[in-house]
Write a protein that holds these residues in place. Structure first.
Motif, PDB file in Angstrom:
ATOM      1  N   LYS A   1     -24.975   8.820  11.152  1.00 46.32           N
ATOM      2  CA  LYS A   1     -24.754   9.234  10.191  1.00 46.32           C
ATOM      3  C   LYS A   1     -25.420  10.615   9.481  1.00 46.32           C
ATOM      4  O   LYS A   1     -26.566  10.660   9.792  1.00 46.32           O
ATOM      5  CB  LYS A   1     -25.276   8.123   9.171  1.00 46.32           C
TER       6      LYS A   1
ATOM      7  N   HIS B   1     -24.574   3.709  12.103  1.00 44.60           N
ATOM      8  CA  HIS B   1     -23.645   4.855  12.375  1.00 44.60           C
ATOM      9  C   HIS B   1     -22.327   4.761  11.971  1.00 44.60           C
ATOM     10  O   HIS B   1     -21.944   3.681  11.428  1.00 44.60           O
ATOM     11  CB  HIS B   1     -23.720   4.846  13.978  1.00 44.60           C
ATOM     12  N   PHE B   2     -21.775   5.637  11.901  1.00 44.49           N
ATOM     13  CA  PHE B   2     -20.387   5.734  11.326  1.00 44.49           C
ATOM     14  C   PHE B   2     -19.634   4.949  12.491  1.00 44.49           C
ATOM     15  O   PHE B   2     -19.729   5.530  13.863  1.00 44.49           O
ATOM     16  CB  PHE B   2     -19.730   7.055  10.953  1.00 44.49           C
TER      17      PHE B   2
ATOM     18  N   ALA C   1     -20.246  12.395   6.230  1.00 49.24           N
ATOM     19  CA  ALA C   1     -19.705  11.528   5.189  1.00 49.24           C
ATOM     20  C   ALA C   1     -18.562  12.183   4.133  1.00 49.24           C
ATOM     21  O   ALA C   1     -17.813  11.734   3.778  1.00 49.24           O
ATOM     22  CB  ALA C   1     -20.703  10.733   4.344  1.00 49.24           C
TER      23      ALA C   1
ATOM     24  N   GLU D   1     -19.462   1.526   8.601  1.00 51.79           N
ATOM     25  CA  GLU D   1     -20.748   1.706   9.083  1.00 51.79           C
ATOM     26  C   GLU D   1     -21.027   0.351   9.907  1.00 51.79           C
ATOM     27  O   GLU D   1     -20.842  -0.787   9.405  1.00 51.79           O
ATOM     28  CB  GLU D   1     -21.869   1.932   8.239  1.00 51.79           C
TER      29      GLU D   1
END
Length: 111
Positions: free
Chosen positions: A51, A74-75, A56, A64
């Motif tokens: 992230k 994390h994404f 973003a 997430e």
């Protein structure tokens, strides 16, 4: 369930526009690197990207999750099909992440 090498190579191919993409097997799963910085991991055939605010901004609606118990959020990348978006996303993430700290050389003990 461990990730398949085919999936890892597919993801790395799709994000290749961001720079030199490599991967390394880690604890039965894979770390994904861009120009020498770790930008994400692949666990259970799922791509997780670290992230960052820059990431973003490029991919604002990204979900997430933690790639494994005890990990930071994390994404979660559900699809890497849009190569242009993935290149911009990984580049933005890469640019915000610090370089890894150099490892200290082990000094042999004197007897």
């Amino acid at each position: 369930m461990a990730s398949s090498l085919d999936f890892v190579e597919y993801v790395c191919g799709q994000i290749g526009g961001a720079g030199e993409i490599t991967y390394k097997k880690m604890f039965g799963e894979y770390g994904v690197y861009c120009n020498g910085k770790i930008v994400g991991v692949i666990c259970d055939n799922q791509f997780f990207v670290k992230k960052t605010e820059a990431g973003a901004a490029v991919y604002p609606d990204c979900k997430e999750a933690s790639p494994y118990t005890g990990a930071k959020l994390h994404f979660v990348i559900d699809s890497v099909d849009d190569r242009n978006l993935m290149a911009r996303f990984i580049s933005a993430t890469y640019n915000e992440l610090p370089f890894p700290k150099p490892k200290k050389k082990k000094v042999p003990e004197k007897e």
